[in-house]
Design an enzyme around this catalytic site. Structure first.
Site, PDB file in Angstrom:
ATOM      1  CG  ASP A  87      -2.538  -4.559   3.504  1.00  0.00           C
ATOM      2  OD1 ASP A  87      -1.777  -4.737   2.522  1.00  0.00           O
ATOM      3  OD2 ASP A  87      -2.181  -3.952   4.524  1.00  0.00           O
ATOM      4  CG  ASP A  90       0.540  -7.207   5.565  1.00  0.00           C
ATOM      5  OD1 ASP A  90       1.038  -8.188   6.125  1.00  0.00           O
ATOM      6  OD2 ASP A  90       0.966  -6.044   5.698  1.00  0.00           O
ATOM      7  CB  THR A 140       2.093  -6.493   0.945  1.00  0.00           C
ATOM      8  OG1 THR A 140       1.849  -6.734   2.337  1.00  0.00           O
ATOM      9  CG2 THR A 140       0.761  -6.216   0.270  1.00  0.00           C
ATOM     10  CG  ASP A 187      -2.141   0.544   1.174  1.00  0.00           C
ATOM     11  OD1 ASP A 187      -2.698   0.455   0.080  1.00  0.00           O
ATOM     12  OD2 ASP A 187      -2.612   1.115   2.168  1.00  0.00           O
TER      13      ASP A 187
HETATM   14  O1  F6P Z   1       3.606  -5.365   5.509  1.00  0.00           O
HETATM   15  C1  F6P Z   1       4.240  -6.546   5.819  1.00  0.00           C
HETATM   16  C2  F6P Z   1       4.504  -6.626   7.301  1.00  0.00           C
HETATM   17  O2  F6P Z   1       5.256  -7.798   7.533  1.00  0.00           O
HETATM   18  C3  F6P Z   1       3.272  -6.582   8.213  1.00  0.00           C
HETATM   19  O3  F6P Z   1       2.605  -7.804   8.267  1.00  0.00           O
HETATM   20  C4  F6P Z   1       3.884  -6.149   9.505  1.00  0.00           C
HETATM   21  O4  F6P Z   1       2.939  -5.519  10.332  1.00  0.00           O
HETATM   22  C5  F6P Z   1       4.938  -5.181   9.060  1.00  0.00           C
HETATM   23  O5  F6P Z   1       5.265  -5.525   7.712  1.00  0.00           O
HETATM   24  C6  F6P Z   1       6.220  -5.168   9.864  1.00  0.00           C
HETATM   25  O6  F6P Z   1       7.002  -4.130   9.371  1.00  0.00           O
HETATM   26  P1  F6P Z   1       8.547  -3.903   9.657  1.00  0.00           P
HETATM   27  O7  F6P Z   1       9.309  -4.765   8.692  1.00  0.00           O
HETATM   28  O8  F6P Z   1       8.755  -2.459   9.345  1.00  0.00           O
HETATM   29  O9  F6P Z   1       8.788  -4.280  11.079  1.00  0.00           O
END
Ligand code: F6P
Length: 325
Positions: free
Chosen positions: A133, A131, A129, A107
């Site tokens: 989403d 997610d 991603t 996103d």
């Molecule tokens: O967007 C992918 C994701 O793994 C999410 O599921 C999670 O909330 C986030 O990224 C974690 O982000 P970071 O790598 O910045 O800790």
């Protein structure tokens, strides 16, 4: 080949997702075959702002279709969330002769691409991603690998959970979305799935369910908890106190983002990547590639914009203007 576009830039941004490499490969090889020059941008928008740019050839992307992570590297860039950073990103792309940017990410990364489009550089977005989403598409690269990884973990935890007759909470990623939790919970036969979209926070219902299952002779009770719902360790303590049944939490975390992409993710990434170049060829720019009924289509990239403020910011900009910093 599109007469106005000679050089295509490609980057991966935000949280890495298995299959990003397959998408980079498909974009690069299809583009080269169609006569474009391809420039790879390292470390997402962060690397773009630092001008970490190099030309890619067909060989640069060999032997990566099966590899997790992203060979281009990725980052979360705070600067790219500011108008100044976005101005600079557009300026650097222009400086390096990049006529169109293909941005592969979730996103936030696609919103970054939309902000570049608003500064007069054509873009194409590819949703990637774990997610899943990104609202405008039915599929995002990485989801299938992530859910299969989490499912494998759930199956293993079930063994130990049943042996010890414990309640097990398995926390999965997904940021604000519950897709990973719902899919893994369903496929793994979990007793409860807590996702923000469906769970109203009533813990008494879970407690009653656990007690009921024990009375039926069930030796395990698996609860899949989406990360956005709340702290799994704390939930485990509360359940143990109320039920008197040993309860353990396992936070799967980043292992869900790694690993060799599944067949589905490699194919989806390859189809998305090829479609991105087809859209450029046809002059259908400023699109995000989406899956609709398993068919790849180009959707206006502005569909990734979810707030009125973001849309106002985009519309405010003269789409032909390139701000120099
Ligand atoms: O967007 C992918 C994701 O793994 C999410 O599921 C999670 O909330 C986030 O990224 C974690 O982000 P970071 O790598 O910045 O800790």
């Amino acid at each position: 080949m599109n007469g106005e576009i000679k050089t295509i830039g490609v980057l991966t941004s935000g949280g890495d997702a298995p299959g990003m490499n397959a998408a980079v490969r498909a974009v690069t090889r299809t583009a080269i075959t169609h006569g474009y020059i391809v420039k790879g941008i390292r470390r997402g928008y962060h690397g773009l702002l630092k001008e970490e740019i190099e030309e890619l050839n067909s060989k640069s992307v060999s032997d990566i279709i099966h590899r997790g992570g992203t060979v281009l590297g990725t980052a979360r860039s705070k600067s790219m969330m500011t108008p100044e950073g976005q101005d600079r990103a557009a300026y650097i792309l222009k400086k390096h002769g990049i006529d169109c940017l293909v941005a592969i990410g979730g996103d936030g990364s696609l919103k970054g691409a939309a902000s570049i489009m608003a500064r007069g550089i054509p873009v194409i977005g590819i949703p990637a991603t774990i997610d899943m989403d990104v609202a405008c598409t039915e599929y995002t690269i990485g989801f299938d690998t992530a859910v299969n990884t989490a499912l494998d973990a759930l199956d293993k935890i079930r063994d130990t959970s049943a042996s010890h007759e414990r309640v097990s909470i398995i926390e999965v990623m997904g940021r604000g979305a519950g897709y990973i939790a719902l899919w893994v919970g369903l496929a793994g036969g979990a007793e409860d799935v807590l996702a923000r979209e469906t769970y109203d926070g009533n813990e008494q219902v879970i407690v009653d369910h656990i007690i009921e299952n024990r009375a039926l002779g069930k030796r395990h009770h698996i609860i899949v908890n989406a990360e956005s719902v709340g702290d799994s360790e704390e939930l485990a303590k509360r359940i143990e106190t109320v039920t008197g049944i040993e309860t353990r939490a396992t936070i799967l975390g980043y292992l869900q983002r790694g690993g060799s992409p599944t067949c589905r993710d490699r194919v989806a990434a390859s189809v998305f990547g090829e479609k991105a170049i087809e859209l450029i060829d046809k002059g259908e720019l400023n699109k995000v590639v989406v899956f609709r009924g398993n068919v790849p289509l180009g959707e206006d990239i502005r569909t990734v914009i979810t707030s009125e403020q973001e849309m106002t910011d985009l519309e405010y900009l003269n789409p032909r203007k390139l701000v120099r910093t």
